[in-house]
Design a protein around this motif. Structure first.
Motif, short mmCIF file in Angstrom:
data_model
loop_
_atom_site.label_atom_id
_atom_site.label_comp_id
_atom_site.label_asym_id
_atom_site.label_seq_id
_atom_site.Cartn_x
_atom_site.Cartn_y
_atom_site.Cartn_z
N UNK A 154 33.26 45.66 46.98
CA UNK A 154 34.06 45.37 45.76
C UNK A 154 35.27 45.36 45.87
N UNK A 155 36.36 45.12 45.89
CA UNK A 155 37.72 45.12 45.09
C UNK A 155 38.74 45.26 43.95
N UNK A 156 39.12 45.29 43.12
CA UNK A 156 39.60 44.83 42.63
C UNK A 156 41.59 45.32 42.50
N UNK A 157 42.35 44.79 42.11
CA UNK A 157 43.64 44.87 42.29
C UNK A 157 44.17 44.27 40.58
N UNK A 158 45.46 45.00 40.73
CA UNK A 158 46.53 44.96 39.81
C UNK A 158 47.69 44.84 40.37
N UNK A 159 48.12 43.42 39.40
CA UNK A 159 49.30 42.80 40.32
C UNK A 159 50.82 43.94 39.01
N UNK A 160 51.60 43.96 39.54
CA UNK A 160 52.67 44.69 38.65
C UNK A 160 52.72 44.15 36.96
N UNK A 161 52.91 42.49 37.07
CA UNK A 161 52.40 41.79 35.86
C UNK A 161 51.44 41.91 35.23
N UNK A 162 50.46 42.96 35.31
CA UNK A 162 49.02 42.89 34.78
C UNK A 162 47.93 42.41 35.73
N UNK B 41 36.82 38.31 50.05
CA UNK B 41 37.35 36.93 49.35
C UNK B 41 37.13 36.90 48.55
N UNK B 42 37.99 36.41 47.14
CA UNK B 42 38.77 36.56 45.76
C UNK B 42 36.99 35.82 45.56
N UNK B 43 36.92 36.46 43.84
CA UNK B 43 35.98 35.98 43.45
C UNK B 43 36.17 35.75 41.94
N UNK B 44 37.08 36.32 41.31
CA UNK B 44 37.50 35.98 40.07
C UNK B 44 38.90 37.03 40.34
N UNK B 45 39.89 36.13 38.36
CA UNK B 45 41.00 37.12 38.76
C UNK B 45 41.12 36.97 36.97
N UNK B 46 42.40 37.19 36.55
CA UNK B 46 42.84 37.50 35.42
C UNK B 46 44.06 37.04 35.47
N UNK B 47 44.81 36.12 34.67
CA UNK B 47 46.38 36.45 34.35
C UNK B 47 47.13 37.83 33.88
N UNK B 48 48.39 37.89 33.27
CA UNK B 48 48.44 38.90 32.52
C UNK B 48 48.58 39.91 31.52
N UNK B 49 47.97 38.85 30.41
CA UNK B 49 47.59 39.43 29.21
C UNK B 49 45.64 39.28 29.14
N UNK B 50 44.83 39.85 30.56
CA UNK B 50 43.47 39.70 30.69
C UNK B 50 42.59 37.84 30.23
N UNK B 51 43.49 37.16 30.47
CA UNK B 51 42.86 35.84 30.39
C UNK B 51 41.98 35.27 31.70
N UNK B 52 40.72 34.63 31.86
CA UNK B 52 40.34 34.85 33.28
C UNK B 52 40.66 33.11 33.45
N UNK B 53 40.92 32.92 34.95
CA UNK B 53 41.62 31.85 35.66
C UNK B 53 40.42 31.34 36.63
#
Length: 141
Positions: free
Chosen positions: A125-133, A50-62
């Motif tokens: 824990x698993x951290x993924x990065x999309x092509x957009x960052x 399950x997701x617990x954190x995300x950031x946008x392409x410039x690194x700001x928390x969502x």
């Protein structure tokens, strides 16, 4: 990146990205640069994330919505996965390449493939990065 089920190819990509961002690479309890292995993602038979954190392409928390926090992805050791929300379910196949630290998801019925860089991976824990960052951190349940 939002983890809501959207129509088209983005719905699974978004969820998967959020799921995979929380796994960190550990060796003997310490973070390492090694890519881990597929069993860290699927467990011996299956594992739910399950997701617990995300950031946008410039690194700001969502901020994750309540619905996004309830979404989950289950990876099976046979290479299949199921992604579910309160109202939808999707499935397909997955592969993990520890050398390139790439997680690939291919959705059934539309043959769309999504690729993520695994920046952290351990048993919990698993951290993924999309092509957009943008990134998604996931926790094992």
């Amino acid at each position: 990146m939002k983890v809501i089920f959207e129509s088209g190819t983005n719905r699974l990509l978004t969820f998967l990205l959020m799921t995979l961002l929380s796994i960190g690479s550990f060796s003997c309890g310490n973070k390492s640069n090694e890519g881990g292995n597929a069993q860290m993602i699927s467990g011996s038979t299956s594992k739910v994330w399950k997701a617990n954190k995300e950031t946008n392409s410039v690194g700001d928390k969502e901020k994750l919505s309540k619905a996004e926090k309830q979404e989950q992805i289950q990876f099976f050791s046979n290479g299949n996965f199921t992604q579910t929300s309160a109202t939808q379910s999707d499935n397909g196949t997955w592969t993990y390449d520890p050398q390139t630290k790439t997680l690939s998801l291919t959705y059934a019925n539309n043959s769309v493939s999504e690729n993520f860089s695994v920046t952290e991976l351990d048993e919990d824990n698993l951290k993924l990065q999309a092509p957009d960052g943008s990134t998604l951190e996931l926790e094992a349940q």
